[in-house]
Design a protein around this motif. Structure first.
Motif, PDB file in Angstrom:
ATOM      1  N   LEU A 132      30.963 -10.130 -18.412  1.00  0.00           N
ATOM      2  CA  LEU A 132      30.022 -11.185 -18.802  1.00  0.00           C
ATOM      3  C   LEU A 132      30.670 -12.563 -18.686  1.00  0.00           C
ATOM      4  N   ILE A 133      31.928 -12.662 -19.063  1.00  0.00           N
ATOM      5  CA  ILE A 133      32.651 -13.935 -18.957  1.00  0.00           C
ATOM      6  C   ILE A 133      32.855 -14.303 -17.487  1.00  0.00           C
ATOM      7  N   SER A 134      33.269 -13.335 -16.678  1.00  0.00           N
ATOM      8  CA  SER A 134      33.562 -13.621 -15.263  1.00  0.00           C
ATOM      9  C   SER A 134      32.317 -14.012 -14.475  1.00  0.00           C
ATOM     10  N   SER A 158      22.683 -13.079 -25.715  1.00  0.00           N
ATOM     11  CA  SER A 158      21.974 -12.267 -24.730  1.00  0.00           C
ATOM     12  C   SER A 158      20.764 -11.607 -25.377  1.00  0.00           C
ATOM     13  N   SER A 159      20.859 -10.323 -25.675  1.00  0.00           N
ATOM     14  CA  SER A 159      19.690  -9.564 -26.126  1.00  0.00           C
ATOM     15  C   SER A 159      19.113 -10.044 -27.454  1.00  0.00           C
ATOM     16  N   LEU A 166      23.556  -5.498 -15.236  1.00  0.00           N
ATOM     17  CA  LEU A 166      24.598  -5.541 -16.270  1.00  0.00           C
ATOM     18  C   LEU A 166      24.546  -6.799 -17.135  1.00  0.00           C
ATOM     19  N   THR A 167      23.941  -7.867 -16.634  1.00  0.00           N
ATOM     20  CA  THR A 167      23.823  -9.092 -17.427  1.00  0.00           C
ATOM     21  C   THR A 167      22.448  -9.223 -18.073  1.00  0.00           C
ATOM     22  N   SER A 168      21.596  -8.224 -17.887  1.00  0.00           N
ATOM     23  CA  SER A 168      20.239  -8.300 -18.450  1.00  0.00           C
ATOM     24  C   SER A 168      20.247  -8.060 -19.960  1.00  0.00           C
ATOM     25  N   ASN A 196      22.194  -5.212 -22.281  1.00  0.00           N
ATOM     26  CA  ASN A 196      23.065  -5.673 -23.351  1.00  0.00           C
ATOM     27  C   ASN A 196      22.713  -4.994 -24.677  1.00  0.00           C
ATOM     28  N   LEU A 197      21.435  -4.896 -24.968  1.00  0.00           N
ATOM     29  CA  LEU A 197      20.997  -4.254 -26.216  1.00  0.00           C
ATOM     30  C   LEU A 197      21.367  -2.773 -26.224  1.00  0.00           C
TER      31      LEU A 197
END
Length: 178
Positions: free
Chosen positions: A51-53, A108-109, A12-14, A18-19
């Protein structure tokens, strides 16, 4: 069980996720608009909160670029360049959600683009206007001026503003590290 959470978190954070998530949000917001905002909105907000957490991004790295984008689109709407149907706000809710989704991509992406400042200017001057033109073709927005005038304005405006969005995330990142 712990390994599954780590794998899910990594996914989920990749950057690829993200894209894909941003593109799905764009499709849902621009094509579905008011009909899908009840689904897309909570998903985007939940994803941003995740993403923030996880420390992947900080709140200001989402909020500042989103506020800049929303402000630019609001000025363009108030000046008659953009016209939206079925909204009691200056901008429709789906466009505000779309700005939140897009803001997650800057760190991110799409973060690799910031290394090439000239590319960011070029993408801002071409890619962003193409998104608005696609939105216009799909009926999400109407242009109050001719296509030539509107697209020319958007090319100039986003060639300047996209680097500002990246600068805002870099500034936020610098503040977060201190």
């Amino acid at each position: 069980m712990r390994a599954n959470y780590k794998d899910l978190r990594r996914l989920l954070t990749s950057k690829p996720f993200n894209l894909i998530a941003n593109n799905l949000a764009w499709i849902g917001c621009v094509i579905g608009r008011e009909q899908t905002i009840w689904l897309i909105g909570p998903l985007v907000i939940t994803y941003a909160a995740f993403l923030i957490s996880t420390g992947t991004i900080n709140l200001s790295q989402i909020a500042i670029p989103a506020m800049i984008g929303i402000s630019v689109d609001s000025v363009l709407t108030l000046s008659g360049i953009y016209q939206f149907e079925n909204t009691s706000l200056i901008l429709p809710l789906w466009l505000i959600i779309l700005w939140i989704a897009f803001s997650t991509t800057l760190t991110s992406s799409l973060s690799i683009l910031w290394r090439h400042k000239i590319m960011v200017i070029a993408i801002g001057g071409t890619g962003m206007p193409i998104n608005y033109l696609a939105g216009e073709r799909l009926g999400a927005v109407h242009f109050g001026q001719s296509h030539l005038v509107t697209i020319s304005l958007l090319c100039f405006l986003w060639a300047v503003c996209l680097p500002l969005l990246y600068q805002a995330t870099e500034f936020s990142f610098g503040r977060a590290r201190k």
